[in-house]
Design a protein around this motif. Sequence first.
Motif, PDB file in Angstrom:
ATOM      1  N   GLU A  60     -24.043  83.208 -14.579  1.00 48.82           N
ATOM      2  CA  GLU A  60     -25.052  82.156 -14.575  1.00 48.82           C
ATOM      3  C   GLU A  60     -25.168  81.576 -13.164  1.00 48.82           C
ATOM      4  O   GLU A  60     -24.434  81.965 -12.263  1.00 48.82           O
ATOM      5  CB  GLU A  60     -24.646  81.065 -15.558  1.00 48.82           C
ATOM      6  N   THR A  61     -26.052  80.622 -12.978  1.00 45.04           N
ATOM      7  CA  THR A  61     -26.187  79.959 -11.688  1.00 45.04           C
ATOM      8  C   THR A  61     -24.865  79.283 -11.348  1.00 45.04           C
ATOM      9  O   THR A  61     -24.372  78.469 -12.126  1.00 45.04           O
ATOM     10  CB  THR A  61     -27.317  78.910 -11.738  1.00 45.04           C
ATOM     11  N   PRO A  62     -24.294  79.623 -10.201  1.00 45.26           N
ATOM     12  CA  PRO A  62     -22.975  79.054  -9.874  1.00 45.26           C
ATOM     13  C   PRO A  62     -23.051  77.569  -9.570  1.00 45.26           C
ATOM     14  O   PRO A  62     -24.048  77.064  -9.056  1.00 45.26           O
ATOM     15  CB  PRO A  62     -22.548  79.840  -8.635  1.00 45.26           C
ATOM     16  N   SER A  63     -22.005  76.875  -9.907  1.00 49.13           N
ATOM     17  CA  SER A  63     -21.855  75.476  -9.530  1.00 49.13           C
ATOM     18  C   SER A  63     -20.371  75.206  -9.362  1.00 49.13           C
ATOM     19  O   SER A  63     -19.528  76.016  -9.751  1.00 49.13           O
ATOM     20  CB  SER A  63     -22.486  74.541 -10.556  1.00 49.13           C
ATOM     21  N   LEU A  64     -20.069  74.078  -8.764  1.00 48.64           N
ATOM     22  CA  LEU A  64     -18.691  73.688  -8.501  1.00 48.64           C
ATOM     23  C   LEU A  64     -18.397  72.379  -9.199  1.00 48.64           C
ATOM     24  O   LEU A  64     -19.286  71.565  -9.418  1.00 48.64           O
ATOM     25  CB  LEU A  64     -18.466  73.511  -7.000  1.00 48.64           C
TER      26      LEU A  64
END
Length: 183
Positions: free
Chosen positions: A136-140
């Motif tokens: 999926e769209t990466p996030s932190l």
Amino acid sequence: MHLHEHDDTHLWEGPFAALAAGQIDAATDDVLILAEDESEVRRLHSDIVTELGTPIAHAETYAGAQEELPFDVDTFDVSVQVNPSRSPFKRHQPLYQASAVTRPNGTIVYKAPRSLAHSEAVEIDTIYALNWKHHETPSLAALMTVSLAGTLGETNPTATASPSRPSHEQPPETEETTITSFT
């Protein structure tokens, strides 16, 4: 500590709400949930309560740009913040605001797309890479401990002024981290 020196980064398989719920004592903590969109705030609050299995006794929510928060300094034990996607300079202001309204030694559970903001008012305990499992769209996300008492209304409450520029005109820090590999 500079973010590029931070070596405590992990993959997180579960939802962000589960990470946040793990930092909250639903019976005693004063909790603030921040996001840009009202539906996102409601969904996150609901998901955290579901993860906890009990309502949060003292919870506030805020939906908006997070450039200025309508809360007193040092009000919350835990702030759960979904930082809006912004330019590198504007990405830091919401974190400064969250750190100001969170009590010293309180926790900020932070989520942002692609990179983290940082403030001298917080210590980053752990960084997590989210959404990696299903491409999926990466996030932190990060767990942060507030290390300084809050000061609202300043760009970076702990920045030192140069002789030629007053502290309120100092540019915000632009240190950031982007996850590219894991050890």
